[in-house]
Each structure stands twice: as C-alpha cells, then as structure tokens.
Design a protein around this motif. Sequence first.
Motif, PDB file in Angstrom:
ATOM      1  N   ASP A 122       1.083  -9.497  -2.457  1.00 52.38           N
ATOM      2  CA  ASP A 122       0.511 -10.274  -1.888  1.00 52.38           C
ATOM      3  C   ASP A 122       1.886 -10.828  -0.251  1.00 52.38           C
ATOM      4  O   ASP A 122       1.861 -10.580   0.588  1.00 52.38           O
ATOM      5  N   TYR A 123       3.046 -10.003  -1.153  1.00 55.13           N
ATOM      6  CA  TYR A 123       4.438 -10.444  -0.550  1.00 55.13           C
ATOM      7  C   TYR A 123       4.530  -9.421   0.431  1.00 55.13           C
ATOM      8  O   TYR A 123       4.837  -9.279   1.772  1.00 55.13           O
ATOM      9  N   GLN A 124       4.193  -8.359   0.159  1.00 59.12           N
ATOM     10  CA  GLN A 124       4.299  -6.808   0.721  1.00 59.12           C
ATOM     11  C   GLN A 124       3.471  -6.783   1.819  1.00 59.12           C
ATOM     12  O   GLN A 124       3.215  -6.989   3.011  1.00 59.12           O
ATOM     13  N   VAL A 125       2.403  -7.793   1.823  1.00 59.69           N
ATOM     14  CA  VAL A 125       0.913  -8.148   2.996  1.00 59.69           C
ATOM     15  C   VAL A 125       1.351  -8.619   3.918  1.00 59.69           C
ATOM     16  O   VAL A 125       1.438  -8.346   5.087  1.00 59.69           O
ATOM     17  N   ARG A 126       2.585 -10.291   3.442  1.00 60.53           N
ATOM     18  CA  ARG A 126       3.031 -10.937   4.578  1.00 60.53           C
ATOM     19  C   ARG A 126       4.347 -10.056   5.185  1.00 60.53           C
ATOM     20  O   ARG A 126       4.164 -10.344   5.918  1.00 60.53           O
ATOM     21  N   LEU A 127       4.373  -8.989   4.143  1.00 60.93           N
ATOM     22  CA  LEU A 127       6.113  -8.393   5.143  1.00 60.93           C
ATOM     23  C   LEU A 127       5.840  -7.783   5.739  1.00 60.93           C
ATOM     24  O   LEU A 127       5.955  -7.491   7.333  1.00 60.93           O
ATOM     25  N   ARG A 128       4.136  -6.701   5.593  1.00 58.80           N
ATOM     26  CA  ARG A 128       3.701  -6.104   6.572  1.00 58.80           C
ATOM     27  C   ARG A 128       3.528  -6.518   7.822  1.00 58.80           C
ATOM     28  O   ARG A 128       4.003  -5.671   9.287  1.00 58.80           O
ATOM     29  N   GLU A 129       2.655  -7.912   8.029  1.00 57.81           N
ATOM     30  CA  GLU A 129       2.459  -8.153   9.488  1.00 57.81           C
ATOM     31  C   GLU A 129       3.730  -8.846  10.074  1.00 57.81           C
ATOM     32  O   GLU A 129       3.943  -8.610  11.273  1.00 57.81           O
ATOM     33  N   LYS A 130       4.670  -9.378   9.469  1.00 62.50           N
ATOM     34  CA  LYS A 130       5.470  -9.406  10.211  1.00 62.50           C
ATOM     35  C   LYS A 130       6.018  -8.306  10.695  1.00 62.50           C
ATOM     36  O   LYS A 130       7.179  -8.558  11.843  1.00 62.50           O
ATOM     37  N   HIS A 171       2.643  11.502   0.661  1.00 61.48           N
ATOM     38  CA  HIS A 171       1.630  10.200   0.266  1.00 61.48           C
ATOM     39  C   HIS A 171       1.030   9.625   0.827  1.00 61.48           C
ATOM     40  O   HIS A 171       0.349   8.108   0.782  1.00 61.48           O
ATOM     41  N   GLY A 172       0.975   9.530   2.119  1.00 64.04           N
ATOM     42  CA  GLY A 172       0.442   8.765   2.922  1.00 64.04           C
ATOM     43  C   GLY A 172      -1.339   8.145   3.663  1.00 64.04           C
ATOM     44  O   GLY A 172      -1.519   7.411   3.521  1.00 64.04           O
ATOM     45  N   ARG A 173      -1.676   9.800   2.655  1.00 64.44           N
ATOM     46  CA  ARG A 173      -3.196   9.545   2.263  1.00 64.44           C
ATOM     47  C   ARG A 173      -3.242   9.286   1.249  1.00 64.44           C
ATOM     48  O   ARG A 173      -4.927   8.209   0.824  1.00 64.44           O
ATOM     49  N   ALA A 174      -2.648   8.405   0.370  1.00 62.07           N
ATOM     50  CA  ALA A 174      -3.029   7.770  -1.137  1.00 62.07           C
ATOM     51  C   ALA A 174      -2.957   6.151  -0.931  1.00 62.07           C
ATOM     52  O   ALA A 174      -2.716   5.813  -0.433  1.00 62.07           O
ATOM     53  N   ARG A 175      -3.323   5.351  -1.958  1.00 62.56           N
ATOM     54  CA  ARG A 175      -4.306   4.706  -2.175  1.00 62.56           C
ATOM     55  C   ARG A 175      -3.209   3.951  -2.654  1.00 62.56           C
ATOM     56  O   ARG A 175      -2.220   4.314  -3.942  1.00 62.56           O
ATOM     57  N   LYS A 176      -2.481   2.378  -2.171  1.00 58.58           N
ATOM     58  CA  LYS A 176      -1.743   2.000  -2.332  1.00 58.58           C
ATOM     59  C   LYS A 176      -1.729   0.249  -3.070  1.00 58.58           C
ATOM     60  O   LYS A 176      -2.288   0.273  -1.914  1.00 58.58           O
ATOM     61  N   LYS A 177      -1.417   0.062  -4.234  1.00 67.35           N
ATOM     62  CA  LYS A 177      -1.629  -1.281  -4.543  1.00 67.35           C
ATOM     63  C   LYS A 177      -0.476  -2.425  -3.783  1.00 67.35           C
ATOM     64  O   LYS A 177       0.499  -1.553  -4.086  1.00 67.35           O
ATOM     65  N   THR A 178      -1.155  -3.611  -3.068  1.00 65.30           N
ATOM     66  CA  THR A 178      -0.044  -3.851  -2.534  1.00 65.30           C
ATOM     67  C   THR A 178       0.064  -5.644  -2.644  1.00 65.30           C
ATOM     68  O   THR A 178      -0.932  -6.199  -3.118  1.00 65.30           O
TER      69      THR A 178
END
Length: 201
Positions: free
Chosen positions: A45-53, A36-43
């Motif tokens: 705000d928490y997931q965005v901050r988690l990813r940056e961390k 599912h790497g190419r699929a668009r995923k809804k994220t």
Amino acid sequence: MKIAKSKVRLSRALGIALTPKAARLMERRPYGPGQHGRARKKTSDYQVRLREKQRLRAQYHISETQLRLALARAAKSRARTGEALLADLERRLDVLVLRAGFARTIYQARQAVSHGHVMVNGRRVDRPSYRVAPGEVIEIAERSKSKPPFVIAATGEHAARVPPYLEVDTANLRARLTRVPRRAEIPVICDEQLVVEFYTR
C-alpha cells in the motif's frame, strides 16, 4: 527539480507519458524500463501511495517541498483536500502556459516563464510557481512572440486540448483564467486521495 532519470525512462517507470517523445516510445514498449520491466511486481500500500505522489510531482515538475506547501494550503481550504491540491497546482503560471498551448511540455513552459517570456496582467512574471487568480490574463511578451517556439505555438499546434477554465486567443498568445479549475477538468493522471494519504498516514 532535479530528475536523474531521463524523461522517457521516468515516464516508463511511472506509467505516464511526460513528453511527446515518451508517448511515442511507450506505445511500442508499454512496460517499465530495465530487464525486469515486464515482470509482475508485488506492491505494498505504501508503494502504491508513493507512486501516485511521484506521478503527481513529475506531471507538474515540482519539488517535494513545493508539493508539501501546496498540500498545506489545500488542507486549509473548505474543499476536499485532494481536489483543492490539484486546483492549487493547476493555477501555477507554468502549468497554465502549458494548458493554454503556449508550450509543448511542462519543461518548456517552465523555461518560458523563468526566462521572462510571460506576462500576467501586463507585468512580466518570471516565477513558475506564481499562482494565477481568476480573471488574470496571461500573455507571451511582445518581444518574445517572434521566437520560434512561440511562432509554432501561435499556429495552435499545442492547443488541441485547452481546458474549459481558460479562454485562449491562440493567434495572439493570450489567455485568461476564468475560474478555479474543477477536478474533472484537470488533465492529470493521478489518484489525489492516495497522495493525501501518503502524507497523512
């Protein structure tokens, strides 16, 4: 710091190349790993901050505890917390060994320090988390300079992008931190404000 995923897989998951091998592969596959790497995923705000961390931790190869301690130090400074956090992390000995071009990756830099190949002001330091102060000199130990990784480093192969806060004598594998790094000079892909928000919200 234990990372279950391979460095290439982790790089693709975070969208940043953590090693030269990962950079080459990501040029061919600029999307996440898995079916599912190419699929668009809804994220959220928490997931965005988690990813940056997670991105920040991966680039410095540090544990959650180490990041929290660095953030606590940054919060006590007079500078903006996010910028102070990156400046603090950038002064780690293993990071400066990498930035000076004495190692190919942060993993190799960490190993060089922990195995006793690095000296600070003439004294051997084997703690990757050691914070280098402006004016201190980092050098590969004399007995270690003949080892293959450092022979390669002395040719300047890894020193293409030495940041302006370091003075480097590549041939002699010696560097000096001239001042505290500024955010615009730190070669890290991260929105540090989102990292701060991850812990403070």
